[in-house]
Enzyme design. Sequence first.
Site, PDB file in Angstrom:
ATOM      1  N   ASP A 103       0.824  -1.281   0.382  1.00  0.00           N
ATOM      2  CA  ASP A 103       0.091   0.083  -0.415  1.00  0.00           C
ATOM      3  C   ASP A 103       0.628   1.314   0.143  1.00  0.00           C
ATOM      4  OD1 ASP A 103      -2.376  -1.200   0.040  1.00  0.00           O
ATOM      5  OD2 ASP A 103      -2.563  -0.669   2.281  1.00  0.00           O
ATOM      6  N   SER A 119       4.747   3.944  10.686  1.00  0.00           N
ATOM      7  CA  SER A 119       5.422   2.685   9.886  1.00  0.00           C
ATOM      8  C   SER A 119       4.201   2.206   9.343  1.00  0.00           C
ATOM      9  CB  SER A 119       6.274   1.486  10.431  1.00  0.00           C
ATOM     10  OG  SER A 119       5.561   0.676  11.541  1.00  0.00           O
ATOM     11  N   LYS A 120       4.042   1.367   8.433  1.00  0.00           N
ATOM     12  CA  LYS A 120       2.750   0.663   8.154  1.00  0.00           C
ATOM     13  C   LYS A 120       2.072  -0.374   9.278  1.00  0.00           C
ATOM     14  CE  LYS A 120       4.281   0.823   3.247  1.00  0.00           C
ATOM     15  NZ  LYS A 120       3.883  -0.202   1.745  1.00  0.00           N
ATOM     16  N   ARG A 121       3.076  -0.997   9.108  1.00  0.00           N
ATOM     17  CA  ARG A 121       3.080  -2.203  10.523  1.00  0.00           C
ATOM     18  C   ARG A 121       2.061  -1.246  11.610  1.00  0.00           C
ATOM     19  NH1 ARG A 121       7.624  -4.204  12.322  1.00  0.00           N
ATOM     20  NH2 ARG A 121       8.745  -2.818  11.027  1.00  0.00           N
TER      21      ARG A 121
END
Length: 516
Positions: free
Chosen positions: A30, A266-268
Amino acid sequence: MSEKPSPALPEIPDLPGTVRLRVAPSPTGDPHVGTAYMSLFNLAFARQQDGRFLLRIEDTDRARFRADSEQQVFDTLHWLGLTWDEGPDTGGPCAPYRQSERLDTYRPYVDRLLAEGKAYECWCSTERLAQMREIQQKTKQPTGYDRLCHGKTREERAAMPGFSETPVVRMLIPDDVELEFDDLIRGSVSAPRPDDQVILKADGFPTYHLAVVVDDHEMGITHVVRGEEWISSTPKHILLYRWFGLTPPKFAHMPLLRNTDKSKISKRKNPAARLTWFQEQGYLPEALVNFLALLAYPPAQDEEGNDKEFFTFEEFSKDFDWRKVNPVGPIFDLKKLDWLNGVHLRELDLGDFTSRLLPFLVADGVLSDNPSLGELARLKSVAALIQTRITHLTEASALVRPFFVGDDALEIAEDARAGLGENAAEVLDAAAKALGDIDDHGTGVLGSDSNWNAGTIETALRFAIVEGLGVKPKFAFGPLRTAVSGARISPPLFESMEILGKTSTLSRLSALRETL
Ligand code: GLU
């Protein structure tokens, strides 16, 4: 050092644009909100200078590559209006704009450095490199490649342990490498001494460091605007430019976006790191653009010199000045975005606001994807009632749905039923009587000449319930709201009744009354 002559580098034709800037995302999932943030600052300067903005896809990391990611980059940046003049989909004089399609481009540059002894092949296996690092760490030596392969032929190296068949190519960083450079945002910056950086991987793909320099050069990039995490790589890049006999571009390293606890976004860990999240949450693209600009740029000023946090991309671009960019890591405060989103929502004209609601209403099944003209007219009337009341477009469905369900199908929410109060029956009866007396010979649509309008409805209800029954307004209108909307919270009651029309309103009042 080899005796071979250095291969010539390709000639670069004159390219359009006073300045040329680019954003270079890696399609690894993404799209990250940082891609929009970088695009915004690049584009603001490019537009101000009448320059060009390019999109380049940096897809040389095949292990992290995700096929659908590139299209998501296109879609989310288009949604934000951060559009490019040259790119993989639009083409342009420097095509191709995907690094994986440019593999032949990099080879002459590598060959030239090898021929000049500025780079060397390295056959060390991954295991050997890991062992080397472990020993360096244990013995507290500086970490970095120990140059075991430097100056050796393949045969010489093959006779030693930790040999791998396919070599990588490394830069031979000289002792006197320039570590300082000028940054448009930070002034003079000093970076740590680099390691002998790999520039060509064993799979034949260039690393980021080689590809970025070659592509920025061949694409005529004049200003490299990227995240501050690349500051430590800039000396390697400048060295490559010098080795190729090229003038480096100007650099601007943007402050990294941080969570409220100051950690890197962060995407996490943070759903708001994903650009698609902002679409799903019902933010307006112009509000997100405004928010991203404010993360590293001061508010505009109104005529009296007061801060004006609301601004458009055009205003931002016009005012843009590198010296005003704040180099300190901005905090990503979604409360501020919520506020800005509300401000931008209220700025939209009614037609625009209505069409922004549509995709959310369709997704939630409130309307079909092919609404009739009558439905659209009704929607516009309802939209006028909710424009000042919502912060996210996702809030619209619950408020709009009651206007698009049949009177029989209207569900009464549990909490609304529980909150009806003891006067509900007499309030509903008095309201039905008072409203029944209003002449609705018109259509019931806002603006018609019928007596059925919010003003008349309000007068009739206040007279009948507040004065007639002596019920306080607080208790008088709750049951009516529940009857017409099925909920405790709805758009303004009298206007809602006007839109629903007399027949529908009365039938909803009586439906609730029958259940009491
Ligand atoms: N592909 C790199 C990134 O996604 C680009 C860095 C640059 O702009 O040079 O961060």
